[in-house]
Every structure is written in C-alpha cells, then in structure tokens.
Design a protein around this motif. Structure first.
Motif, PDB file in Angstrom:
ATOM      1  N   PRO A  14       0.831  -1.213   0.000  1.00 58.06           N
ATOM      2  CA  PRO A  14       0.000   0.000   0.000  1.00 58.06           C
ATOM      3  C   PRO A  14       0.862   1.260   0.000  1.00 58.06           C
ATOM      4  O   PRO A  14       1.875   1.331   0.706  1.00 58.06           O
ATOM      5  CB  PRO A  14      -0.802  -0.128   1.293  1.00 58.06           C
ATOM      6  N   GLY A  15       0.455   2.214  -0.825  1.00 57.74           N
ATOM      7  CA  GLY A  15       1.227   3.436  -0.981  1.00 57.74           C
ATOM      8  C   GLY A  15       2.277   3.363  -2.064  1.00 57.74           C
ATOM      9  O   GLY A  15       2.877   4.384  -2.424  1.00 57.74           O
ATOM     10  N   GLY A  16       2.492   2.189  -2.590  1.00 60.28           N
ATOM     11  CA  GLY A  16       3.508   1.997  -3.614  1.00 60.28           C
ATOM     12  C   GLY A  16       3.032   2.379  -5.004  1.00 60.28           C
ATOM     13  O   GLY A  16       1.906   2.858  -5.196  1.00 60.28           O
ATOM     14  N   SER A  17       3.922   2.171  -5.964  1.00 58.12           N
ATOM     15  CA  SER A  17       3.650   2.534  -7.357  1.00 58.12           C
ATOM     16  C   SER A  17       3.876   1.341  -8.268  1.00 58.12           C
ATOM     17  O   SER A  17       4.653   0.447  -7.951  1.00 58.12           O
ATOM     18  CB  SER A  17       4.555   3.684  -7.788  1.00 58.12           C
ATOM     19  N   LEU A  18       3.199   1.387  -9.401  1.00 55.18           N
ATOM     20  CA  LEU A  18       3.335   0.337 -10.396  1.00 55.18           C
ATOM     21  C   LEU A  18       2.980   0.950 -11.741  1.00 55.18           C
ATOM     22  O   LEU A  18       2.124   1.855 -11.813  1.00 55.18           O
ATOM     23  CB  LEU A  18       2.375  -0.808 -10.070  1.00 55.18           C
ATOM     24  N   ALA A  19       3.616   0.472 -12.787  1.00 55.41           N
ATOM     25  CA  ALA A  19       3.307   0.960 -14.133  1.00 55.41           C
ATOM     26  C   ALA A  19       2.939  -0.209 -15.016  1.00 55.41           C
ATOM     27  O   ALA A  19       3.675  -1.197 -15.093  1.00 55.41           O
ATOM     28  CB  ALA A  19       4.505   1.705 -14.701  1.00 55.41           C
ATOM     29  N   LEU A  20       1.797  -0.096 -15.654  1.00 46.01           N
ATOM     30  CA  LEU A  20       1.337  -1.100 -16.604  1.00 46.01           C
ATOM     31  C   LEU A  20       1.557  -0.578 -18.022  1.00 46.01           C
ATOM     32  O   LEU A  20       1.498   0.634 -18.266  1.00 46.01           O
ATOM     33  CB  LEU A  20      -0.148  -1.391 -16.409  1.00 46.01           C
ATOM     34  N   SER A  21       1.789  -1.477 -18.937  1.00 43.33           N
ATOM     35  CA  SER A  21       1.875  -1.096 -20.343  1.00 43.33           C
ATOM     36  C   SER A  21       0.977  -1.984 -21.175  1.00 43.33           C
ATOM     37  O   SER A  21       0.727  -3.141 -20.827  1.00 43.33           O
ATOM     38  CB  SER A  21       3.313  -1.164 -20.844  1.00 43.33           C
ATOM     39  N   CYS A  22       0.523  -1.433 -22.278  1.00 42.39           N
ATOM     40  CA  CYS A  22      -0.337  -2.143 -23.221  1.00 42.39           C
ATOM     41  C   CYS A  22       0.229  -1.895 -24.607  1.00 42.39           C
ATOM     42  O   CYS A  22       0.207  -0.761 -25.095  1.00 42.39           O
ATOM     43  CB  CYS A  22      -1.766  -1.638 -23.110  1.00 42.39           C
ATOM     44  N   ALA A  23       0.726  -2.941 -25.223  1.00 41.76           N
ATOM     45  CA  ALA A  23       1.311  -2.820 -26.551  1.00 41.76           C
ATOM     46  C   ALA A  23       0.365  -3.402 -27.578  1.00 41.76           C
ATOM     47  O   ALA A  23      -0.034  -4.571 -27.477  1.00 41.76           O
ATOM     48  CB  ALA A  23       2.649  -3.540 -26.587  1.00 41.76           C
ATOM     49  N   ALA A  24       0.021  -2.587 -28.550  1.00 41.32           N
ATOM     50  CA  ALA A  24      -0.867  -3.027 -29.630  1.00 41.32           C
ATOM     51  C   ALA A  24      -0.034  -3.405 -30.844  1.00 41.32           C
ATOM     52  O   ALA A  24       0.972  -2.767 -31.154  1.00 41.32           O
ATOM     53  CB  ALA A  24      -1.842  -1.918 -29.986  1.00 41.32           C
ATOM     54  N   SER A  25      -0.449  -4.459 -31.525  1.00 38.23           N
ATOM     55  CA  SER A  25       0.244  -4.884 -32.739  1.00 38.23           C
ATOM     56  C   SER A  25      -0.752  -5.469 -33.707  1.00 38.23           C
ATOM     57  O   SER A  25      -1.889  -5.766 -33.345  1.00 38.23           O
ATOM     58  CB  SER A  25       1.339  -5.895 -32.396  1.00 38.23           C
ATOM     59  N   GLY A  26      -0.305  -5.651 -34.938  1.00 36.91           N
ATOM     60  CA  GLY A  26      -1.178  -6.202 -35.967  1.00 36.91           C
ATOM     61  C   GLY A  26      -1.415  -5.199 -37.065  1.00 36.91           C
ATOM     62  O   GLY A  26      -0.705  -4.205 -37.186  1.00 36.91           O
ATOM     63  N   ASN A  27      -2.453  -5.451 -37.829  1.00 40.24           N
ATOM     64  CA  ASN A  27      -2.732  -4.590 -38.981  1.00 40.24           C
ATOM     65  C   ASN A  27      -3.587  -3.394 -38.559  1.00 40.24           C
ATOM     66  O   ASN A  27      -4.756  -3.285 -38.902  1.00 40.24           O
ATOM     67  CB  ASN A  27      -3.399  -5.382 -40.097  1.00 40.24           C
ATOM     68  N   ILE A  28      -2.928  -2.502 -37.823  1.00 45.23           N
ATOM     69  CA  ILE A  28      -3.615  -1.329 -37.284  1.00 45.23           C
ATOM     70  C   ILE A  28      -3.449  -0.145 -38.211  1.00 45.23           C
ATOM     71  O   ILE A  28      -2.321   0.202 -38.577  1.00 45.23           O
ATOM     72  CB  ILE A  28      -3.064  -0.980 -35.895  1.00 45.23           C
ATOM     73  N   PHE A  29      -4.543   0.457 -38.584  1.00 44.06           N
ATOM     74  CA  PHE A  29      -4.497   1.700 -39.355  1.00 44.06           C
ATOM     75  C   PHE A  29      -4.558   2.894 -38.411  1.00 44.06           C
ATOM     76  O   PHE A  29      -3.781   3.831 -38.537  1.00 44.06           O
ATOM     77  CB  PHE A  29      -5.648   1.761 -40.355  1.00 44.06           C
ATOM     78  N   SER A  30      -5.490   2.849 -37.495  1.00 44.57           N
ATOM     79  CA  SER A  30      -5.605   3.936 -36.522  1.00 44.57           C
ATOM     80  C   SER A  30      -6.250   3.405 -35.250  1.00 44.57           C
ATOM     81  O   SER A  30      -7.005   2.442 -35.279  1.00 44.57           O
ATOM     82  CB  SER A  30      -6.424   5.098 -37.086  1.00 44.57           C
ATOM     83  N   ILE A  31      -5.914   4.061 -34.145  1.00 44.11           N
ATOM     84  CA  ILE A  31      -6.509   3.717 -32.853  1.00 44.11           C
ATOM     85  C   ILE A  31      -7.311   4.910 -32.377  1.00 44.11           C
ATOM     86  O   ILE A  31      -6.788   6.024 -32.289  1.00 44.11           O
ATOM     87  CB  ILE A  31      -5.438   3.334 -31.819  1.00 44.11           C
ATOM     88  N   LYS A  32      -8.562   4.689 -32.089  1.00 48.06           N
ATOM     89  CA  LYS A  32      -9.444   5.770 -31.662  1.00 48.06           C
ATOM     90  C   LYS A  32      -9.362   5.990 -30.150  1.00 48.06           C
ATOM     91  O   LYS A  32      -9.234   7.114 -29.695  1.00 48.06           O
ATOM     92  CB  LYS A  32     -10.883   5.462 -32.060  1.00 48.06           C
ATOM     93  N   THR A  33      -9.441   4.917 -29.422  1.00 46.18           N
ATOM     94  CA  THR A  33      -9.446   5.003 -27.961  1.00 46.18           C
ATOM     95  C   THR A  33      -8.733   3.798 -27.371  1.00 46.18           C
ATOM     96  O   THR A  33      -8.891   2.689 -27.869  1.00 46.18           O
ATOM     97  CB  THR A  33     -10.890   5.014 -27.416  1.00 46.18           C
ATOM     98  N   MET A  82       0.513   4.059 -11.872  1.00 44.95           N
ATOM     99  CA  MET A  82      -0.328   4.025 -10.678  1.00 44.95           C
ATOM    100  C   MET A  82       0.512   4.366  -9.453  1.00 44.95           C
ATOM    101  O   MET A  82       1.532   3.717  -9.200  1.00 44.95           O
ATOM    102  CB  MET A  82      -0.961   2.641 -10.524  1.00 44.95           C
ATOM    103  N   ARG A  83       0.086   5.371  -8.721  1.00 42.98           N
ATOM    104  CA  ARG A  83       0.787   5.797  -7.506  1.00 42.98           C
ATOM    105  C   ARG A  83      -0.184   5.768  -6.343  1.00 42.98           C
ATOM    106  O   ARG A  83      -1.406   5.810  -6.524  1.00 42.98           O
ATOM    107  CB  ARG A  83       1.359   7.207  -7.689  1.00 42.98           C
ATOM    108  N   GLY A  84       0.359   5.774  -5.152  1.00 41.77           N
ATOM    109  CA  GLY A  84      -0.502   5.764  -3.974  1.00 41.77           C
ATOM    110  C   GLY A  84      -1.477   4.614  -3.972  1.00 41.77           C
ATOM    111  O   GLY A  84      -2.655   4.776  -3.649  1.00 41.77           O
TER     112      GLY A  84
END
Length: 120
Positions: A14-33, A82-84
């Motif tokens: 509790p009180g610590g920090s963590l960072a998540l990542s999300c990597a997109a791949s494939g035949n992507i033309f555009s990402i809206k959200t 993510m903090r706190g």
C-alpha cells in the motif's frame, strides 16, 4: 488481426507505485481510444482510465490524482502509471482498444489482463 499485450502487473505494498503497459500490434491503421479497465473478484469490470486519439483523457473518480494514462508517440503503446496504491486497487487490469485495421474495418480488442495486488 489486432493483438493487445499487457505487462507490468505484480504485488506492491500500500502506498507503492506500479506501471502497466499495453502494446498493440497487428494490422492497425488507426486507434481511436485505448482504455484500462479492472475487475476485482466478485465485482463487475469497471473503467479506470481512457485516452482518445486527440490525447484527451478521463479517469474514474476513485483513481483521479493517483493514476495517469499516457502513450508513446507512435500511439501503439499505452501506459497506466499508478501511484498511492490502495488495497482496493487490487484487481485484474485489462487493456481495451478500438480503432480501424489497415483494410478499414473497425476493431474492438481486449488484452489478456494483468494482475495487480496491493497488500502488505
């Protein structure tokens, strides 16, 4: 086909920090959200944070001021810093993206999830 791969989950005090990542791949033309959701045991999946193509962001009230969603300039990697952290942040975190493929078909894709556990 579009794939999303999350990473960065784990156990933190509790009180610590963590960072998540999300990597997109494939035949992507555009990402809206791209959004991060989370689901705790016995609870419904809830929106945590979202970033749209123009760069605007929004957050769940429960994480405002503690979590930050951001992305690389290539816009195919999105981070959740993510903090706190609190025990109630414990959940499986999922990345979700919508956009268009290179053949201009819409996609709506979920990642496999990564577990975040906040405990002493």
């Amino acid at each position: 086909q579009v794939q999303l791969v999350e990473s960065g989950g784990g156990l933190v005090q509790p009180g610590g920090s963590l960072a998540l990542s999300c990597a997109a791949s494939g035949n992507i033309f555009s990402i809206k959200t791209v959004a991060w959701y989370r689901q705790a045991p016995g609870k419904e999946r809830e929106l945590v944070a979202r970033i749209i193509s123009g760069g605007d962001t929004d957050y769940a009230d429960s994480v405002k001021g503690r979590f930050t969603i951001s992305r690389d300039n290539d816009q195919v990697t999105v981070y959740l810093t993510m903090r706190g952290l609190k025990p109630e942040d414990t959940a499986a975190y999922y990345c979700h993206a919508v956009g268009f493929t290179t053949n201009l078909r819409p996609f709506d894709q979920w990642g496999q999830g990564t577990q975040v556990t906040v405990s002493s």
